[in-house]
Each structure stands twice: as C-alpha cells, then as structure tokens.
Enzyme design. Structure first.
Site, mmCIF file in Angstrom:
data_model
loop_
_atom_site.group_PDB
_atom_site.id
_atom_site.type_symbol
_atom_site.label_atom_id
_atom_site.label_comp_id
_atom_site.label_asym_id
_atom_site.label_seq_id
_atom_site.Cartn_x
_atom_site.Cartn_y
_atom_site.Cartn_z
ATOM 1 N N PRO A 151 0.828 -1.252 0.099
ATOM 2 C CA PRO A 151 -0.067 -0.046 -0.053
ATOM 3 C C PRO A 151 0.943 1.210 -0.104
ATOM 4 C CG PRO A 151 -0.870 -1.676 1.626
ATOM 5 C CD PRO A 151 0.152 -2.102 0.970
ATOM 6 N N CYS A 152 0.462 2.236 -0.899
ATOM 7 C CA CYS A 152 1.519 3.221 -1.035
ATOM 8 C C CYS A 152 1.266 4.496 -0.208
ATOM 9 C CB CYS A 152 0.997 3.831 -2.559
ATOM 10 S SG CYS A 152 -0.467 4.261 -3.072
ATOM 11 N N GLN A 153 -0.204 4.568 0.706
ATOM 12 C CA GLN A 153 -0.361 5.821 1.293
ATOM 13 C C GLN A 153 0.948 6.464 2.132
ATOM 14 O OE1 GLN A 153 -2.240 2.921 1.109
ATOM 15 N NE2 GLN A 153 -4.080 3.365 0.835
#
Length: 349
Positions: A79-81
């Site tokens: 996940p890139c958040q």
C-alpha cells in the site's frame, strides 16, 4: 515457465496483467476481504485473506510447483499511502502500512525466488525503507532495475506515473521499451462506445456501468462545464465557496470534464465523483461510471468486481483506484518473460 504469488494483490490488476503475459499466478494475499470475489472470479487464482506480516516462507513455498525449468516470482505492491505526495511533510512513521516493505524484504530473503517485482508511487524512492529494500536485494545477488514509469507510454489511457522495480538472480533485467510513446491512447478510444447513461442511472446490461447521482447544483455545474475546462468557466453563482477563497483559486483540477482526445487523469479511489477531480464525462452530464473508470485502468470490460446486487460506489471505487493497472501488470509480465527466455536461450547456446 514462471510461477508467481502476488502479495498485496487487491482486486487483481497486477495478477490479471501478468496472466495476460503468460505468467502462472497461483495465489494472491491481501487483508481486504472484499477483494476476494474480484480476484478469484476473474483470475483463476486463490485469494488468501492474511496479513503479510504473519506470512511464512513455508506457506509461500506451497504455491510453487517443484518442477525443473520453472522460475519463482514474488510480486508485491505494498500500500502506497505512506509514500504518497499527499503525505509529504506528514509524520507517517506510525502508519501500520509503513513496515510492509520490510516484511516483503523478509519474505524475499527467506524464499529466495529467482525473480521479484515491486510497484509503488514514484515518491517511494524518497524513503529509507525503499533504500533498505533495494540494498537487501543487491546484497543477496539480485540484479535490480528500478525507474519511474509513465504508464501512458505503454498504452494505458491515463496519466498515471508509477515506480517499478524488477529484480533477478538470473542476470541483468529491465522493463521492455515503451510501446506507445508517440501514440497515446485517448479516453474516447476506450470508453466512447459505451451506452449513454444519465447521472444516477445504470446500464441494464452491465451493473458496473452506473454513474453516481448529482445534486441539482452539481448538475448545473457540469452542464456549464466545457470539455477539458475548469470551474472558472462557470457563471459566478455556481462557483463553490472554497474556490472563492485565495487558497482555493489554484485548484483547477476538481469539478472538471475530461478531454476526449487525451488520456484521462489518474484514477483514484474517488474516481466516480464529479467534485473529486477531473472525473466528469467529456460529453455526458455525469461523472465517470464505475465501468468506465475500470476500463481506464485497463481492466477487461467483463471484469467482475462484486456480485451485481452488492456493488457500491465506495467499495468498487476503492478497488479500482488502488489497483495496479492491468496494462502495467502485463508490461511487467512481458518484461519478466522476455528476460527468462533470453536466459534460457543463453543457457542452451
């Protein structure tokens, strides 16, 4: 030739693309249980609802056939958040997603697959965890290629940029050359033939081709929006309060129609909302339908995200926006397949 497991698989964008390139993907891991339907129905692979933090080498090994001449690929798009532009300047160190690249690195170290791929936002390279990830690969003998990729140069009808990493124990590796550098695919080429629908309506033949409702004022706003224009084209009484403030006058990319003859903006988890970006249809008085957003992410037109009676904009929008574009997955897969074929050819010379 290549057997794969897809970590952080989501709705299966990377898996679908790699399968199109000829890679055998056996399983995908993710903690978003809502993605199970999309992943399994479309990809003939098993969805495992398990946190990568608890995943062991033995569990991964069970998915790979013990056959000579096969190469193991471990794919992961954490996940890139924590790495996104949105979080620039914020303290994301407490984010539970932050250590996931370290767990990906741990599984690579334990499993020692011949091939590895990772995809993330371009700003992932600004973080120590990414530097550690690459160093770990190199110290284990992997040859690493890693660069930002303009997806539009590979035929994705979308101005999406991602950072792609390929690593191999077989020798130097790289992404294939761009296929559409001088001929980008436009929005109209991809969605122009879909049936017309109004805001709040759904195509009776496709439950995914549905558009969100518009408030009366937003209906007036989109009717007064020109293709490729901004809210500055509206009469004064339609301009939102936030745009009247000095701080809001620079935000021209919300409440906009797309341009039919250009690629779309990046699809986000809120790509179905007219006020969430330039997600207005270039011609019709509505925002993108879920099907149109999925097509602009290069999902096949028959890709099923949820059972028809359970589709919601929020759930499906999240799957679409968070997905690796299928076309990018295919390009990654083609690069890996080409690399292995070249290695095999060299072995037999």
């Amino acid at each position: 030739m290549i057997d794969a497991v897809d970590l952080f698989c989501g709705a299966g964008g990377l898996t679908a693309g790699m399968r199109q390139a000829g890679i055998e993907v056996h399983a995908g891991y993710d903690i978003e249980a809502q993605c199970r339907h999309a992943y399994e129905v479309n990809n003939q692979a098993v969805f495992v609802d398990q946190d990568v933090k608890s995943l062991s080498k033995e569990q991964l090994e069970a998915w790979y056939p013990r056959v000579d001449g096969r190469y193991r690929l471990l794919a992961g798009c954490a996940p890139c958040q924590p790495f996104s532009t949105y979080n620039q300047g914020r303290d994301t160190s407490a984010d539970s997603k932050w250590p996931l690249l370290y767990h990906f690195a741990r599984l690579i170290r334990e499993l020692q697959p011949e091939l590895v791929t990772m995809e993330n936002v371009p700003d992932v390279t600004k973080h120590e965890v990414y530097d550690d990830f690459v160093k770990n690969l190199e110290t284990q003998g992997y040859k690493v290629w890693a660069e930002p990729v303009a997806c539009v140069e590979y035929g994705l009808p979308q101005l999406r940029r991602r950072h792609v990493l390929l690593a191999s124990k077989l020798g130097p590796i790289k992404l294939i050359e761009p296929t559409h550098r001088d001929a980008p695919v436009s929005v109209q080429e991809m969605i122009g033939d879909l049936p017309r629908i109004a805001a709040g309506d759904c195509d009776p033949h496709d439950p995914m081709h549905r558009a969100a409702t518009l408030t009366p004022i937003n209906l007036q706003r989109i009717l007064n929006s020109r293709e490729g224009g901004t809210w500055r084209d509206w009469p004064p009484h339609l301009v939102a309060d936030c745009h009247r403030k000095p701080s809001g006058k620079t935000y021209a990319s919300v409440y906009g129609r797309m341009s039919r003859n250009k690629p779309s903006p990046t699809m986000t988890t809120l790509c179905y909302g007219f006020g969430n970006g330039r997600f207005g249809h270039y011609e019709q008085a509505r925002a993108l339908s879920l099907r149109e957003a999925a097509i602009l992410q290069s999902f096949p037109r028959n890709y099923e995200f949820m059972p028809p009676d359970r589709i919601t904009f929020k759930a499906v929008g999240r799957m679409i926006g968070n997905a690796v574009p299928v076309r990018l997955g295919e390009v990654i897969g083609q690069s890996l397949m080409s690399h292995v074929r070249a290695y095999e050819q060299h072995l037999h010379q």
